[in-house]
Design a protein around this motif. Structure first.
Motif, mmCIF file in Angstrom:
data_model
loop_
_atom_site.group_PDB
_atom_site.id
_atom_site.type_symbol
_atom_site.label_atom_id
_atom_site.label_comp_id
_atom_site.label_asym_id
_atom_site.label_seq_id
_atom_site.Cartn_x
_atom_site.Cartn_y
_atom_site.Cartn_z
ATOM 1 N N ARG A 129 0.835 -1.210 0.000
ATOM 2 C CA ARG A 129 0.000 0.000 0.000
ATOM 3 C C ARG A 129 0.866 1.256 0.000
ATOM 4 O O ARG A 129 1.922 1.300 0.639
ATOM 5 N N PRO A 130 0.388 2.300 -0.687
ATOM 6 C CA PRO A 130 1.121 3.579 -0.630
ATOM 7 C C PRO A 130 1.178 4.089 0.813
ATOM 8 O O PRO A 130 0.232 3.948 1.573
ATOM 9 N N GLY A 131 2.294 4.649 1.169
ATOM 10 C CA GLY A 131 2.429 5.219 2.508
ATOM 11 C C GLY A 131 2.846 4.227 3.580
ATOM 12 O O GLY A 131 2.901 4.585 4.759
ATOM 13 N N PHE A 132 3.145 2.975 3.208
ATOM 14 C CA PHE A 132 3.601 2.002 4.211
ATOM 15 C C PHE A 132 4.904 2.490 4.831
ATOM 16 O O PHE A 132 5.857 2.823 4.122
ATOM 17 N N ARG A 133 4.932 2.572 6.162
ATOM 18 C CA ARG A 133 6.100 3.080 6.881
ATOM 19 C C ARG A 133 6.572 2.123 7.979
ATOM 20 O O ARG A 133 7.207 2.531 8.943
ATOM 21 N N GLY A 134 6.197 0.873 7.878
ATOM 22 C CA GLY A 134 6.623 -0.078 8.896
ATOM 23 C C GLY A 134 5.616 -0.184 10.025
ATOM 24 O O GLY A 134 4.457 0.200 9.897
ATOM 25 N N CYS A 135 6.076 -0.701 11.123
ATOM 26 C CA CYS A 135 5.223 -0.962 12.285
ATOM 27 C C CYS A 135 5.123 0.297 13.154
ATOM 28 O O CYS A 135 6.128 0.763 13.707
ATOM 29 N N ALA A 136 3.932 0.815 13.280
ATOM 30 C CA ALA A 136 3.714 2.012 14.100
ATOM 31 C C ALA A 136 4.123 1.776 15.552
ATOM 32 O O ALA A 136 4.567 2.708 16.237
ATOM 33 N N PHE A 137 4.013 0.541 16.004
ATOM 34 C CA PHE A 137 4.307 0.226 17.401
ATOM 35 C C PHE A 137 5.817 0.149 17.638
ATOM 36 O O PHE A 137 6.326 0.686 18.623
ATOM 37 N N LEU A 138 6.531 -0.481 16.715
ATOM 38 C CA LEU A 138 7.992 -0.489 16.817
ATOM 39 C C LEU A 138 8.551 0.920 16.619
ATOM 40 O O LEU A 138 9.475 1.330 17.322
ATOM 41 N N ASN A 139 7.963 1.654 15.674
ATOM 42 C CA ASN A 139 8.419 3.031 15.429
ATOM 43 C C ASN A 139 8.233 3.892 16.673
ATOM 44 O O ASN A 139 9.139 4.629 17.081
ATOM 45 N N SER A 140 7.051 3.817 17.278
ATOM 46 C CA SER A 140 6.786 4.649 18.461
ATOM 47 C C SER A 140 7.623 4.199 19.650
ATOM 48 O O SER A 140 8.108 5.034 20.424
ATOM 49 N N PHE A 141 7.836 2.903 19.775
ATOM 50 C CA PHE A 141 8.684 2.414 20.861
ATOM 51 C C PHE A 141 10.109 2.919 20.662
ATOM 52 O O PHE A 141 10.763 3.350 21.615
ATOM 53 N N GLY A 142 10.577 2.894 19.419
ATOM 54 C CA GLY A 142 11.921 3.398 19.131
ATOM 55 C C GLY A 142 12.062 4.880 19.430
ATOM 56 O O GLY A 142 13.103 5.331 19.911
ATOM 57 N N GLU A 143 11.016 5.637 19.149
ATOM 58 C CA GLU A 143 11.065 7.085 19.400
ATOM 59 C C GLU A 143 10.914 7.430 20.873
ATOM 60 O O GLU A 143 11.592 8.309 21.388
ATOM 61 N N LEU A 144 9.970 6.774 21.548
ATOM 62 C CA LEU A 144 9.577 7.239 22.877
ATOM 63 C C LEU A 144 9.605 6.181 23.982
ATOM 64 O O LEU A 144 9.324 6.507 25.138
ATOM 65 N N GLY A 145 9.909 4.942 23.634
ATOM 66 C CA GLY A 145 9.813 3.860 24.609
ATOM 67 C C GLY A 145 10.606 4.067 25.879
ATOM 68 O O GLY A 145 10.181 3.685 26.963
ATOM 69 N N ALA A 146 11.761 4.708 25.760
ATOM 70 C CA ALA A 146 12.611 4.912 26.935
ATOM 71 C C ALA A 146 12.138 6.046 27.828
ATOM 72 O O ALA A 146 12.473 6.092 29.008
ATOM 73 N N THR A 147 11.345 6.967 27.277
ATOM 74 C CA THR A 147 10.960 8.150 28.055
ATOM 75 C C THR A 147 9.463 8.258 28.320
ATOM 76 O O THR A 147 9.050 9.115 29.096
ATOM 77 N N ALA A 148 8.670 7.437 27.669
ATOM 78 C CA ALA A 148 7.212 7.498 27.832
ATOM 79 C C ALA A 148 6.679 6.096 28.130
ATOM 80 O O ALA A 148 6.353 5.345 27.214
ATOM 81 N N PRO A 149 6.592 5.745 29.410
ATOM 82 C CA PRO A 149 6.177 4.395 29.780
ATOM 83 C C PRO A 149 4.816 3.983 29.206
ATOM 84 O O PRO A 149 4.618 2.815 28.848
ATOM 85 N N ALA A 150 3.883 4.898 29.089
ATOM 86 C CA ALA A 150 2.564 4.550 28.560
ATOM 87 C C ALA A 150 2.633 4.192 27.077
ATOM 88 O O ALA A 150 1.897 3.318 26.593
ATOM 89 N N VAL A 151 3.525 4.837 26.346
ATOM 90 C CA VAL A 151 3.724 4.519 24.931
ATOM 91 C C VAL A 151 4.382 3.149 24.809
ATOM 92 O O VAL A 151 3.964 2.319 23.980
ATOM 93 N N ALA A 152 5.386 2.892 25.628
ATOM 94 C CA ALA A 152 6.036 1.577 25.627
ATOM 95 C C ALA A 152 5.026 0.483 25.956
ATOM 96 O O ALA A 152 5.023 -0.579 25.326
ATOM 97 N N GLU A 153 4.157 0.738 26.922
ATOM 98 C CA GLU A 153 3.138 -0.240 27.300
ATOM 99 C C GLU A 153 2.165 -0.506 26.151
ATOM 100 O O GLU A 153 1.805 -1.654 25.890
ATOM 101 N N ALA A 154 1.757 0.536 25.443
ATOM 102 C CA ALA A 154 0.846 0.355 24.308
ATOM 103 C C ALA A 154 1.504 -0.482 23.216
ATOM 104 O O ALA A 154 0.861 -1.341 22.603
ATOM 105 N N ALA A 155 2.784 -0.244 22.953
ATOM 106 C CA ALA A 155 3.508 -1.025 21.949
ATOM 107 C C ALA A 155 3.632 -2.479 22.389
ATOM 108 O O ALA A 155 3.400 -3.398 21.594
ATOM 109 N N ARG A 156 3.969 -2.699 23.658
ATOM 110 C CA ARG A 156 4.074 -4.075 24.180
ATOM 111 C C ARG A 156 2.724 -4.779 24.141
ATOM 112 O O ARG A 156 2.640 -5.963 23.802
#
Length: 191
Positions: A95-122
């Protein structure tokens, strides 16, 4: 505009912008502008950017898993349903606009500093593994949890490779590996 409509518009805007550009690259003012929701209303719906990100991930998780399950359920035999996961991935990667896994991407960006984001990804990964365990159990494998864990690694690997290389055939390669796992599942119990 009522609260539900404002929330929906904000989540639609967040989904498009966060997935396309990344969470840290998108400010709340951009979300406001894209959604047409006032800044005051935005902060009534989501008092912080972290809360908006978590809501975006939770909604994306539900939609993603429903789309996958709807596709897989069209297949008859249990082994076909497992392999259909990778057929669905190929369609998604194409599909156009495919950018990978939103959950892995968000964990990579914020997982270390935003526990709620890490929890949502997990949580997304745990729910996906639970779904895969059900599919694996239906195949009669002696250890559905082990097969599901291996399938999850194949899925996340295929998503990452497809995102980096812009080549959707990563799903076909992962499907081939999954097929090999299914054909050799008798030895999985010994691992």
């Amino acid at each position: 505009m009522d609260h539900a409509e404002a929330t929906s518009r904000l989540l639609d805007a967040a989904d498009a912008l966060f997935y396309d550009r990344g969470i840290q690259a998108v400010g709340m003012d951009e979300i406001r502008a894209a959604s047409g929701v006032s800044l005051k209303r935005l902060y009534r719906c989501f008092p912080s950017k972290e809360r908006l990100v978590v809501a975006y991930l939770r909604r994306r998780d539900l939609r993603w898993r429903e789309d996958l399950a709807g596709f897989v359920e069209q297949c008859g035999r249990p082994d076909e349903r497992v392999l259909a996961v990778f057929d669905w991935l190929y369609e998604w990667f194409s599909r156009p606009g495919f950018r990978g896994c939103a959950f892995l991407n968000s964990f990579g960006e914020l997982g270390a500093t935003a526990p709620a984001v890490a929890e949502a990804a997990r949580d997304h990964k745990h729910l996906l593994q639970r779904y895969l365990t059900g599919l694996a159990r239906d195949t009669g494998t002696p250890d559905p949890a082990a097969l599901a864990a291996q399938l999850l690694v194949l899925i996340d690997g295929a998503i990452s490779v497809a995102a980096v290389t812009a080549d959707p055939t990563a799903a076909h390669h992962a499907r081939t590996a999954a097929k090999a796992l299914l054909s050799g599942r008798e030895w999985l119990a010994g691992l």
